[in-house]
Design a protein around this motif. Structure first.
Motif, mmCIF file in Angstrom:
data_model
loop_
_atom_site.group_PDB
_atom_site.id
_atom_site.type_symbol
_atom_site.label_atom_id
_atom_site.label_comp_id
_atom_site.label_asym_id
_atom_site.label_seq_id
_atom_site.Cartn_x
_atom_site.Cartn_y
_atom_site.Cartn_z
ATOM 1 N N GLN A 1 43.761 39.624 46.545
ATOM 2 C CA GLN A 1 43.784 38.271 46.006
ATOM 3 C C GLN A 1 42.824 37.427 46.827
ATOM 4 O OE1 GLN A 1 45.499 36.908 43.296
ATOM 5 N NE2 GLN A 1 44.233 35.112 43.734
ATOM 6 N N MET A 2 41.831 36.862 46.176
ATOM 7 C CA MET A 2 40.799 36.100 46.858
ATOM 8 C C MET A 2 40.858 34.650 46.394
ATOM 9 S SD MET A 2 37.652 38.829 46.697
ATOM 10 C CE MET A 2 37.479 38.733 44.920
ATOM 11 N N ASN A 3 41.170 33.770 47.312
ATOM 12 C CA ASN A 3 41.248 32.335 47.025
ATOM 13 C C ASN A 3 40.186 31.580 47.808
ATOM 14 O OD1 ASN A 3 43.581 32.847 45.441
ATOM 15 N ND2 ASN A 3 44.911 32.611 47.228
ATOM 16 N N SER A 4 39.953 30.356 47.395
ATOM 17 C CA SER A 4 38.974 29.490 48.076
ATOM 18 C C SER A 4 37.658 30.223 48.284
ATOM 19 C CB SER A 4 39.542 29.019 49.430
ATOM 20 O OG SER A 4 40.758 28.336 49.256
ATOM 21 N N LEU A 5 37.180 30.827 47.240
ATOM 22 C CA LEU A 5 35.976 31.651 47.330
ATOM 23 C C LEU A 5 34.748 30.814 47.667
ATOM 24 C CD1 LEU A 5 36.812 34.047 44.412
ATOM 25 C CD2 LEU A 5 36.275 34.761 46.747
ATOM 26 N N ARG B 1 42.351 33.198 53.446
ATOM 27 C CA ARG B 1 41.864 33.028 52.068
ATOM 28 C C ARG B 1 42.160 34.245 51.199
ATOM 29 N NH1 ARG B 1 36.590 32.622 51.043
ATOM 30 N NH2 ARG B 1 35.938 33.855 52.855
ATOM 31 N N PHE B 2 42.072 35.429 51.785
ATOM 32 C CA PHE B 2 42.285 36.674 51.039
ATOM 33 C C PHE B 2 43.617 37.296 51.445
ATOM 34 C CE2 PHE B 2 37.553 37.982 50.331
ATOM 35 C CZ PHE B 2 37.281 36.719 49.816
ATOM 36 N N THR B 3 44.242 37.966 50.492
ATOM 37 C CA THR B 3 45.482 38.690 50.764
ATOM 38 C C THR B 3 45.400 40.077 50.147
ATOM 39 O OG1 THR B 3 46.777 36.639 50.759
ATOM 40 C CG2 THR B 3 47.982 38.705 50.530
ATOM 41 N N ASP C 1 30.850 34.962 49.845
ATOM 42 C CA ASP C 1 31.714 36.086 49.464
ATOM 43 C C ASP C 1 31.069 36.954 48.386
ATOM 44 O OD1 ASP C 1 34.472 33.818 49.729
ATOM 45 O OD2 ASP C 1 33.925 35.381 51.171
ATOM 46 N N GLY D 1 37.108 28.783 43.617
ATOM 47 C CA GLY D 1 37.944 29.489 42.662
ATOM 48 C C GLY D 1 38.617 30.712 43.250
ATOM 49 N N SER D 2 39.276 31.467 42.370
ATOM 50 C CA SER D 2 40.037 32.648 42.791
ATOM 51 C C SER D 2 39.720 33.838 41.894
ATOM 52 C CB SER D 2 41.543 32.353 42.717
ATOM 53 O OG SER D 2 41.920 31.319 43.592
ATOM 54 N N ARG E 1 41.243 38.148 41.503
ATOM 55 C CA ARG E 1 42.137 39.205 41.983
ATOM 56 C C ARG E 1 41.543 40.552 41.602
ATOM 57 N NH1 ARG E 1 47.952 41.379 39.938
ATOM 58 N NH2 ARG E 1 48.905 41.826 41.961
#
Length: 122
Positions: A83-87, A68-70, A91, A16-17, A19
């Protein structure tokens, strides 16, 4: 004194993601913000740098979150985002916002947020 207030943490499933947001308050005309960053502290481990961003938008990431993170920032709002994706479960940590800059008479300052919990379930 600059204060940092984080928001956006929570519990999500792996893949999941989320922010995270961190807003700096009490930033007057005589105070400038240089770098803003996100750190995290997993349970039982030391705090580590996740990502940082300079006032010019230059970013740096720890290897485990690259791709994965921006990290981004809105200088008009004195706010930094993560922004955290593909957690992943690894993490899971308390995430802290950090900022530094200068104040009146070019006096340097640093500030930390209170931390926000991010939990990733497998």
């Amino acid at each position: 004194q600059v204060q940092l207030v984080e928001s956006g943490g929570g519990l999500v499933q792996a893949g999941g993601s989320l922010r995270l947001s961190c807003a700096a308050s009490r930033v007057t005309y005589s105070i400038g913000i240089s770098s803003m960053a996100w750190y995290r502290q997993p349970p039982g481990k030391q705090r580590e740098l996740v990502a940082d961003i300079t006032s010019l938008g230059i970013t740096k990431y720890t290897d485990s979150v690259k791709g994965r993170f921006t990290i981004s920032r809105d200088n008009t709002k004195n706010t930094v985002y993560l922004q955290m994706n593909s957690l992943k479960p690894e993490d899971t940590a308390v995430y802290y916002c950090y900022a530094n800059g200068w104040g009146p008479s070019s006096r340097p300052w640093t500030a930390w947020g209170q931390g926000t919990q991010v939990t990733i379930s497998s």
